[in-house]
Design an enzyme around this catalytic site. Sequence first.
Site, mmCIF file in Angstrom:
data_model
loop_
_atom_site.group_PDB
_atom_site.id
_atom_site.type_symbol
_atom_site.label_atom_id
_atom_site.label_comp_id
_atom_site.label_asym_id
_atom_site.label_seq_id
_atom_site.Cartn_x
_atom_site.Cartn_y
_atom_site.Cartn_z
ATOM 1 N N GLY A 52 -4.635 -0.938 5.582
ATOM 2 C CA GLY A 52 -5.983 -0.679 5.055
ATOM 3 C C GLY A 52 -6.113 -1.239 3.668
ATOM 4 C CG ASP A 53 -8.323 1.089 0.920
ATOM 5 O OD1 ASP A 53 -7.427 1.777 1.455
ATOM 6 O OD2 ASP A 53 -9.381 1.560 0.495
ATOM 7 C CD GLU A 54 -3.261 4.250 1.702
ATOM 8 O OE1 GLU A 54 -3.792 5.359 1.520
ATOM 9 O OE2 GLU A 54 -2.273 4.080 2.455
#
Length: 556
Positions: free
Chosen positions: A462-464
């Site tokens: 994801g955005d991690e």
Amino acid sequence: MIHLLRNFSIRGKLMFIIMATVSATILLGGGVLVVRYATVAWGQEAARLTTLGKAVSSNIAAAVAFDDPASAEETLAAFAVDSSILAAQVYKGRGELFARYAAPGSTPTPAPAAFAVPAAGTALVWSSSGDLLRDDVMYVSGPILLDGDRIGTIRIDADLRQIRTAFWVDVGLLSLIFLMAGLAALILSSLLQGIVSEPIARLAQATRDITRTRNYRLRVAKLGDDEVGDLIDGFNEMLRQIGIRDDQLETRKSQLEVAANAMESTSDAIMITDKQLKIVSVNRAFTAMTRYAKEEAVGRTPQFLLAKRQEPNLLAGVLDQVAAAGHWQGEILACRRDGEEFPQRTGVGQVLDGSGEVSHYVFVSSDISQYKRYEASLEYLAHHDPLTALPNRGRFREQLGEAIARADRRNEQIGVLFIDLDHFKAINDSLGHAVGDQLLVEAAARIRDCLRNSDIVARQGGDEFTVLLDNVSSRHDAGQVAEKIVVQTARPFHLAGKELLVSASIGVACYPEDGMDEETLMKNADMAMYEAKMQGRNRYRHVSTGKGEDLPDSAN
């Protein structure tokens, strides 16, 4: 003569030998018998005349003693009863002619007027002279004795022609017998040599037929149990063995043709060497893989195919394993003709001869360059994020574990940053996944630019993102890196013709203060990141103290 005889047939040779043997036997036997017969006839005639002479000499001794030639001639006239006696002479003691006798109607041989007195020691010995086969007259002479003293000599001349005529008649009959015996032997030997030569002739004809037709199933008929029969049995057995081997050779030839076709048709490179590792044959796949022509490879050892980085003693070790286990299989770094190195999977087997000794080695190889690239690609995909090309969650855990072990050995500190992009979901939902993916790639690049070469950044999903800071001096140093990332992430992103603003919330955890293993460190860094989000985003926080620098939230 012997050279010409070698070219005769066996039948002709046997006939010649038989005829020569019979002829030599007849000639030698006849000659011996003739000489023997002549000797015996001569001896018998000499003995007869000697006996007759002794009888007459005893009767004539008184006439010689009293010097009465007339009485002596009357006594000699008794020889008239023997037609073979031609003449007789009596000589006195000193050799003077005393009396003589000549057969009626014969031409007497002129008698010598005197007779040589025999030498001392031979005066009382009767002697004979003449040759049955060459002379017409035999001469027999002996002493005339009176009271043991020699008083004269008597000589008898006998006609040998009658004896010789009878001798030649006997010789003729004997020759006829020999000739008949020779003809009978010739006829019999001709029949016998046919018995010997016929099976040999059949054997020779069979040999010619087999040579012409190559048909090893032909057999020669056996006519007897003699040596020739044994020879025919041996010849037939040899044909049987040759037939079996010929069938085996045909089968092996077919198998070799199939093997040769398979060798040329297979996609694997095949190389065959002798037991000294000299290449004797290669297939088309070998040429295609190594780019060496067959003529360039044959006669050389496989060493020239190995890359320079390959272990020099590799082949010796391979052959040791082949000798122990019968085969070897493994990967080799090889080199093409143009110098290009490539990996290949190779299997090596050995070929044994009839005595169980190694005669050849067979190398079967395949180029696994594409497989290695595919394997590396799979390995890369298994440990990296396909979008950002950063290590993925699993790979980061492995690297973190290695870093903890290294820091423990060196008594060092490491830092772990857990990063979450603020407001990313809103941009991804409103502008689409393509813009969202471009934003993730740009954000990953900005994070990478904030780190040292020894540091690691990974995408968790994801955005991690997560960051591993190796060998940090203190927690403060880790916080400075986190602050730098927060600043760089807050700068606008220009994507798809738009200016996009995001921020980063970062949690910081340090080894060994905030955890002794990767699981604890990751968990604490995650908790610190959520604390930063709860405090307003666009900032970082340490897990233990909750301290950190607050930066303005630049996200809309």
